[in-house]
Design an enzyme around this catalytic site. Structure first.
Site, short mmCIF file in Angstrom:
data_model
loop_
_atom_site.label_atom_id
_atom_site.label_comp_id
_atom_site.label_asym_id
_atom_site.label_seq_id
_atom_site.Cartn_x
_atom_site.Cartn_y
_atom_site.Cartn_z
N SER A 224 0.83 -1.20 0.00
CA SER A 224 0.00 0.00 0.00
C SER A 224 0.87 1.27 0.00
O SER A 224 1.59 1.52 -0.96
CB SER A 224 -0.96 -0.05 1.19
N ASP B 18 -10.42 -3.71 -4.45
CA ASP B 18 -9.56 -2.73 -3.78
C ASP B 18 -9.64 -1.41 -4.54
O ASP B 18 -9.49 -1.40 -5.76
CB ASP B 18 -8.12 -3.26 -3.78
N HIS C 288 -8.25 -4.88 -0.15
CA HIS C 288 -7.03 -4.16 0.21
C HIS C 288 -6.58 -4.58 1.61
O HIS C 288 -7.38 -4.69 2.53
CB HIS C 288 -7.28 -2.65 0.19
#
Length: 320
Positions: free
Chosen positions: A159, A260, A290
């Site tokens: 991320s 996501d 996610h």
């Protein structure tokens, strides 16, 4: 279709009344993130060494955690992965991603150096970028004391950490072009559902804006804490997809989750890398959400993903 285990997890989060991060202060968000890790994180696998160390940074020491995999000679120079944790450049730390780093070390048979970079809102962009690069630079220069092989150096992260890994590769390329012979020679990048474009204008940002761990409101909140203003969104150090050229970057393994908000910008970065002549393995887990890689206790595909990433790293390091 949403993975059944991921669906059960989201339902449990909703039933527990867990607040969206956008409704919290940064200290509250960090505390909540830490408190909820135990319920979703597998037991930590054994490694042969774990040491909390530090690298000199542009604004003071950068805390690091050094991992050496189980079953390797203590003196053998082994490959290394410099890892940047996720958490929207606001939350997360060395502890929240400890199990992932241990697992990657063992799966890839490499050392892992996890980086506790400065975060917003206390330290705005580009503080995290500066620390991320400084840490990779220091690791490459400390090969002897760390017992690593600097010719087999990878960077990676999930991320926000994937964003930083991509940006560090761009920075290292630029510094080498400018004649900086001390710039780390990064051989591989491991990008786990990375944020690549702060403008958030893709279809997946619209499709998964609500009812997921990462919502549109939380993404807006993370940006408000991290960036100095909307102009920073155009800076390639925040949005690597907007770099003028991606040519000459290290080969990449880029993983996305199908459900996501960051899915489409992750794929767009993989496509842009390929178009620039960079070898890329693009891997989608279509039913995943996610953050699933750190949810191994409740989402079994996390274990599969880490095993695949370990294999990709071993191949990149010439150990496959």
């Amino acid at each position: 279709m949403l993975d059944p285990e991921a669906k059960l997890f989201l339902e449990a989060v909703k039933a527990a009344g867990r607040p969206d991060v956008s409704t919290l202060t940064p200290p509250e968000a960090r505390q909540l993130y830490k408190e909820t890790r135990g319920a979703v994180t597998p037991e930590p696998p054994e490694v042969s060494e774990l040491d909390n160390i530090a690298a000199p940074g542009p604004h003071g020491p950068i805390p690091l955690r050094y991992y050496r995999p189980a079953g390797v000679d203590k003196r053998e120079p082994i490959p290394v992965l410099v890892f940047y944790h996720g958490g929207g450049w606001v939350i997360g730390d060395l502890d929240t991603h400890d199990v992932v780093c241990r697992s990657l070390a063992n799966e890839a048979r490499c050392a892992v150096v996890s980086v506790d970079y400065r975060m917003g809102p206390e330290d705005k962009f580009p503080a995290a970028v500066d620390d991320a690069y400084a840490a990779a630079h220091w690791v490459a220069g400390e090969a002897k004391s760390l017992r690593i092989d600097p010719t087999r150096l990878a960077v990676g992260g999930d991320s926000a950490g994937g964003n930083l890994a991509a940006v560090v590769c761009l920075m290292a390329r630029g510094k080498r072009k400018d004649g900086d012979e001390t710039a780390p020679k990064i051989g591989y990048q491991l990008l786990i559902y990375p944020a690549t474009d702060m403008h958030m204008a893709t279809g997946s940002h619209q499709r998964y804006a609500k009812d997921h761990l990462l919502t549109r409101d939380s993404m807006d909140w993370f940006q408000q804490q991290y960036l100095n203003g909307s102009a920073d969104r155009d800076d390639w150090r925040a949005s690597p997809l907007r770099a003028k050229s991606l040519a000459g970057l290290p080969p990449a393994y880029l993983l996305v989750a199908g459900h996501d908000p960051l899915r489409d910008e992750g794929e767009a970065y993989a496509v842009a890398l390929k178009q620039a002549g960079v070898p890329v393995v693009f891997r989608e887990f279509p039913g995943q959400i996610h953050g699933f890689v750190v949810l191994g206790k409740v989402v079994p595909q996390a274990t599969q993903a880490i095993a695949e990433m370990g294999t990709a790293l071993k191949l990149a390091f010439g150990q496959g």
